[in-house]
Design a protein around this motif. Structure first.
Motif, PDB file in Angstrom:
ATOM      1  N   TYR A  50       0.829  -1.199   0.000  1.00  0.00           N
ATOM      2  CA  TYR A  50       0.000   0.000   0.000  1.00  0.00           C
ATOM      3  C   TYR A  50       0.866   1.253   0.000  1.00  0.00           C
ATOM      4  CZ  TYR A  50       1.062   0.840   4.936  1.00  0.00           C
ATOM      5  OH  TYR A  50       1.707   1.107   6.110  1.00  0.00           O
ATOM      6  N   MET A  66      -2.667  -0.412  -5.628  1.00  0.00           N
ATOM      7  CA  MET A  66      -2.417  -1.717  -5.036  1.00  0.00           C
ATOM      8  C   MET A  66      -2.078  -2.742  -6.116  1.00  0.00           C
ATOM      9  SD  MET A  66      -2.265  -3.523  -2.288  1.00  0.00           S
ATOM     10  CE  MET A  66      -3.055  -2.399  -1.142  1.00  0.00           C
ATOM     11  N   SER A 285      -2.945  -7.311   2.017  1.00  0.00           N
ATOM     12  CA  SER A 285      -3.587  -6.278   1.202  1.00  0.00           C
ATOM     13  C   SER A 285      -5.099  -6.479   1.153  1.00  0.00           C
ATOM     14  CB  SER A 285      -3.016  -6.308  -0.216  1.00  0.00           C
ATOM     15  OG  SER A 285      -1.624  -6.096  -0.202  1.00  0.00           O
ATOM     16  N   HIS A 289      -7.225  -3.415   2.234  1.00  0.00           N
ATOM     17  CA  HIS A 289      -7.880  -2.701   1.134  1.00  0.00           C
ATOM     18  C   HIS A 289      -9.337  -3.115   0.945  1.00  0.00           C
ATOM     19  CE1 HIS A 289      -8.378  -0.604  -2.657  1.00  0.00           C
ATOM     20  NE2 HIS A 289      -8.762  -1.734  -3.235  1.00  0.00           N
TER      21      HIS A 289
END
Length: 500
Positions: A50, A66, A285, A289
């Protein structure tokens, strides 16, 4: 037990290699440390993706940042087969120890250089280009790293302990991930989110320098493996000129003679590494995210899971020496096929305890693969082509597996379906299951082209007796087959008037 090389005289106790315990421990430490450094970088990269997205791709949306950062992670896998081809040939010609000393230098320098690259705001498009060049250098060196380290440990290990000893190689991988994640969490908590984005993310990459120096020192101090030394001694006895100019085999020749082993290798590596990258590179992630946990929160969950994996890893290797390698490959594949969706339901439950359980189940299934891979792969090929065959097939497989974080991120963004990673794992589990069903068992057997290896003389006597028992059983089987053939022959003769 089976041997590829025909013996002119019966196997004697002095023909069995006795492995020096101190040298074995040094070999495992040196190999595992290099592997830990490799995966330290991969772990750091996944956990700071990130931040790298914002530093090197600042004009894109968060989702594209990303994907772009993870794509930079995946692109180096393209050059890994080239590294495997290059270092594999070198390893079969000059020895395993020399090549592993070279690969750890390249890994340390390229990882350190990532921390030196200026941001996009400072040098524009050159920032992501330099990042890509550093990752390509890493990919080239890693092309010879894991396969060489696995061979090094396998060729140093006693036959009855190869699973347990080999499991420490991926223990190093997981430990590298844990250390990478821990460093990221520690630094970000100490300097704060903004300072981490400004300069703190560079510190983990700088740590590659001292790790590389330690690994180089350990590897440089090691002797060549007993199996490779046996190969060199035999070549010298047969033909002294062969030492300077050993016979070369192209990948086409290797593929034509070893295609079954190559396919099994490819299947096992794809099943293992897709699961590996999905869980340990993509999931941090995914948690931050897609599920909107803070970066530190998501990383802490993964760290806890990986610490659990460290305890399970050597147990899997030890059990594979008792039960065999195939049951773990088959069991892990079936578990992944059946449990992938339930695990992602737990991960998406928004309950910390259930998220941890879902990730832990996936981690134990991953342990089933990693616990046996380092001991299984080297046993598939004979000594004189072991490095070349394994490095090439391994890195072609990883080329497929390395796209996992990027594809998983893209599939979730494109479909808006948070269960796409589970479907991805289910497809891969079928590959693992087919591989497990068709692979040959290698537990407690000598490596192809090598004599048996034992921990001490007492174990050597047991191995020798097992070899004699095996020969006796095979002779009895052949005698039974001969009797059956004689009966069939006589029945055919009885049906013909002119034969007697």
């Amino acid at each position: 037990m089976k041997f590829i090389r025909k013996r002119a005289t019966p196997l004697q106790i002095n023909d069995i290699t006795i492995i020096d315990d101190a040298k074995l421990k040094k070999a495992i430490t040196a190999a595992a440390l290099g592997n830990a450094m490799e995966w330290f970088d991969f772990g750091v990269y996944g956990f700071v993706a990130y931040a790298l997205g914002q530093v090197f791709f600042p004009g894109a949306s968060p989702g594209i940042q990303m994907i772009a950062a993870l794509a930079t992670f995946s692109v180096p896998f393209i050059v890994r087969p080239l590294g495997g081809l290059f270092f594999g040939a070198m390893g079969d010609k000059f020895g395993r120890q020399k090549v592993l000393s070279i690969t750890i230098i390249i890994m340390a320098v390229s990882t350190f250089c990532i921390g030196l690259i200026p941001s996009y705001a400072s040098i524009g498009i050159w920032a992501p280009i330099l990042l890509l060049l550093a990752k390509l250098a890493q990919g080239f060196s890693v092309g010879g790293e894991y396969s060489g380290a696995a061979i090094f440990v396998a060729e140093y290990s006693p036959d009855r302990k190869r699973g347990f000893m080999g499991s420490w190689l991926d223990f190093g991988s997981i430990a590298g991930f844990v250390m990478g994640a821990g460093v990221v969490v520690f630094i970000s908590s100490m300097v704060g989110e903004q300072d981490f984005l400004d300069w703190g993310w560079r510190i983990p990459f700088f740590l590659a320098a001292p790790l590389g120096l330690i690994g180089l020192y350990l590897r440089h101090a090691l002797e060549e493996t007993p199996a490779f030394q046996q190969h060199v001694d035999k070549m010298e006895a047969d033909d002294r000129n062969a030492i300077q100019n050993p016979p070369k085999m192209s990948f086409r020749e290797i593929a034509s003679t070893q295609w079954k082993s190559l396919l099994v290798c490819v299947g096992l590596v794809i099943a293992t590494n897709v699961t590996y990258y999905m869980l340990l590179t993509y999931m941090p992630s995914y948690l931050s995210h897609n599920l909107h946990y803070s970066e530190d929160h998501g990383v802490l969950i993964i760290i806890a899971v990986m610490i659990g994996m460290l305890f399970v890893q050597p147990v899997m290797g030890l059990m594979s020496d008792r039960l065999g390698r195939r049951p773990f490959v088959i069991g892990g594949s079936i578990g992944l096929l059946v449990l992938a969706i339930p695990c992602f339901k737990l991960i998406n439950s928004d309950v910390i305890g259930l998220i941890f359980v879902g990730l832990l189940i996936l981690a134990v299934l991953l342990n089933a693969f990693t616990g046996v891979m380092a001991s299984t792969l080297p046993a598939m090929f004979p000594t004189h082509i072991r490095y070349s065959a394994l490095a090439i097939s391994f890195n072609i497989s990883v080329l497929v597996a390395g796209a996992t974080p990027t594809l998983a991120a893209w599939l979730v963004e494109a479909t808006n379906n948070l269960y796409m990673p589970a479907y991805y794992l289910m497809v891969v589990s079928v590959i693992g299951l087919v591989t497990g069903l068709f692979m040959k068992e290698t537990a407690n057997m000598p490596l192809k082209g090598a004599t048996p290896a034992a921990s001490d003389r007492s174990e050597a006597k047991e191995l020798l007796q097992e070899q004699y028992d095996n020969i006796e059983q095979r002779v009895e089987d052949i005698d039974s087959q001969i009797k059956e053939l004689e009966k069939k022959r006589q029945r055919l003769i009885d049906q013909h008037p002119k034969l007697d």
